[in-house]
Scaffold this motif. Structure first.
Motif, mmCIF file in Angstrom:
data_model
loop_
_atom_site.group_PDB
_atom_site.id
_atom_site.type_symbol
_atom_site.label_atom_id
_atom_site.label_comp_id
_atom_site.label_asym_id
_atom_site.label_seq_id
_atom_site.Cartn_x
_atom_site.Cartn_y
_atom_site.Cartn_z
ATOM 1 N N TYR A 84 27.188 -21.056 -17.843
ATOM 2 C CA TYR A 84 26.059 -21.178 -16.931
ATOM 3 C C TYR A 84 24.754 -21.422 -17.691
ATOM 4 C CZ TYR A 84 28.596 -20.128 -12.609
ATOM 5 O OH TYR A 84 29.421 -20.194 -11.506
ATOM 6 N N LEU A 88 24.019 -24.997 -16.446
ATOM 7 C CA LEU A 88 23.332 -24.844 -15.162
ATOM 8 C C LEU A 88 21.937 -24.228 -15.264
ATOM 9 C CD1 LEU A 88 26.326 -23.648 -12.910
ATOM 10 C CD2 LEU A 88 25.361 -25.936 -13.067
ATOM 11 N N TYR A 242 26.848 -16.422 -6.091
ATOM 12 C CA TYR A 242 27.506 -17.687 -6.423
ATOM 13 C C TYR A 242 29.020 -17.459 -6.444
ATOM 14 C CZ TYR A 242 23.101 -19.780 -8.169
ATOM 15 O OH TYR A 242 21.832 -20.287 -8.288
ATOM 16 N N ASP A 244 32.628 -19.337 -7.601
ATOM 17 C CA ASP A 244 33.015 -20.430 -8.513
ATOM 18 C C ASP A 244 34.414 -20.144 -9.086
ATOM 19 O OD1 ASP A 244 32.776 -22.690 -10.122
ATOM 20 O OD2 ASP A 244 30.947 -22.031 -11.125
#
Ligand SMILES: Cc1ncc(COP(=O)(O)O)c(C=O)c1O
Length: 420
Positions: A84, A88, A242, A244
């Motif tokens: 991440y 991201l 989140y 995922d």
């Protein structure tokens, strides 16, 4: 009287799985079907990374067959943090990352974690599976219909009224079923709405949360960049969970490795919930996934190749359908932006098939296209909408480019053969 609990006896069955069973039966009869129904990857077309395959086998040989820690093995939680940070622009704490057996337990834990019976859960339609989770937790579902004019993505304007006093807003991008995505602007406007709603609530009143399902984030095409709530509005941190996993990003739906990133005060209790269900990812799969996610070069090479291969298939479908539209056939199609899906419209309702049968619903058109062209698709109606729109989801994960090239002329014939 049912011997089951009232919840279990009234559980809704998955329409998508029913359609998939229909198609499997025709395949078993040896029919030439282009199976665009399943949200999965055929291993003949998309393999998991070889490194992950070897890593799992080695770990099983070494005896990594025991219980993993309930919140996930440390190397995988650390690998998610690295991923991440690297990809991201997020910087999650260790306590906020909880590993789950695929993404679904993370979705269930989010619903269970923040929603009380009777709470309002807002979700756009079409979207994936929300009515089932709403039913499981006894929530009040607030479906918000979103149309082709918005590429089937919700906007601030469509959600504005629904989020008032709601507990959870469910968002997904890139989106199943439509294959479309949020832009920074569109997601930012929705996050502003959430922040305004929470600012409006009195002290002590529980907030509106967002569940952000980004299981398809690695699969975006061309100039499309994945966006997420904390990337566009950092103030969303206390309100966003989140969801995922590796199911779609590594073509690894059967490995059952997923995770959530949640505000720390939610993550611990949600982990306890997942632990009681025993929905942990297997030890060996967690370890092999961790090594792969840490390996930036291997990850981006796999991502680039997989994205190109999925995009190739979706582009073939898009170009074929757009050509039919130009030729005046009753077809519409939305350019693919991400995922393994594309949305297309076959406006045959009201027509009569060559065999004389009347096409009077999306379901009858679905069966006609399957029967006459071997073209197997799922109506968007199966994704929570309550009206026939003529729109369908086409999934490219289980077909070869050759199969797509072969079915397009048959589809063209079937469309031509349906008369007023
Ligand atoms: C949007 C979305 N979220 C979650 C999932 C579930 O993923 P998993 O197989 O990791 O449980 C799917 C599966 O199709 C999906 O389409």
């Amino acid at each position: 009287m049912s011997r089951l609990s009232s919840l279990t006896s009234s559980l809704l069955g998955s329409e998508i799985l029913e359609i998939a069973a229909d198609v499997r039966a025709m395949l078993a009869e040896g029919k030439d079907i282009c199976n665009l129904t399943v949200g999965d990857f055929a291993p003949s077309e998309f393999r998991i990374p070889a490194q992950v395959e070897r890593g799992i086998a080695e770990r099983l040989r070494r005896g990594e067959t025991n219980y993993p820690p309930p919140d996930g093995i440390l190397p995988l939680r650390e690998a998610v943090r690295t991923l991440y940070r690297r990809e991201l622009g997020l910087d999650p704490s260790l306590a906020s990352v909880i590993v789950t057996s695929g993404s679904r337990p993370g979705i269930y834990a989010t619903y269970r974690g923040v929603v009380d019976p009777g709470d309002r859960v807002v979700y756009p339609t079409p979207s994936w599976n929300n009515p089932y989770y709403v039913q499981l937790v006894g929530a009040r579902g607030v479906p918000v219909p979103v149309g082709a004019e918005d590429r089937f993505m919700p906007t601030r304007a469509t959600l504005e009224r629904a989020v008032r006093d709601a507990r959870l807003l469910v968002l997904c991008s890139p989106q199943n079923p439509a294959g479309t995505t949020f832009t920074e602007e569109s997601l930012g406007a929705i996050c502003d709405l959430v922040l305004e709603e929470n600012a409006r609530r009195r002290a002590g009143e529980r907030p509106l949360y967002v569940m952000y399902d980004q299981v398809y984030w690695t699969l975006t095409f061309g100039d499309v960049r994945h966006v997420h709530p904390m990337g566009v509005r950092p103030a969303m941190a206390p309100y966003t969970v989140y969801v995922d996993g590796v199911s779609k990003s590594l073509a690894a739906t059967g490995l059952r490795v997923g995770w959530i990133m949640a505000p720390e005060d939610l993550a611990g209790p949600m982990s306890a919930l997942i632990g009681h269900v025993g929905a942990w990812a297997p030890n060996a799969e967690q370890g092999a996934a961790a090594d792969f996610l840490e390996d930036a070069a291997a990850f981006s090479a796999f991502r680039a190749e997989m994205t190109a291969r999925v995009h190739e298939r979706l582009d073939l479908l898009y170009d074929g359908l757009a050509a039919m539209r130009s030729d005046g056939l009753p077809v519409d199609v939305i350019a693919p932006e991400g995922t393994m899906y594309i949305s297309a419209r076959f406006a045959l309702n009201g027509r009569v098939a060559a065999d004389g049968s009347r096409l009077d619903s999306d379901e009858s058109v679905r069966r006609y296209l399957l029967r006459s062209a071997g073209f197997a698709v799922v109506p968007l109606r199966a994704f929570g909408s309550d009206a026939d729109t003529g729109w369908y989801r086409l999934s490219a994960g289980a077909v070869s480019p050759e199969q797509i090239r072969r079915v397009l002329p048959k589809l063209r014939d079937a469309l031509r053969a349906a008369m007023w």
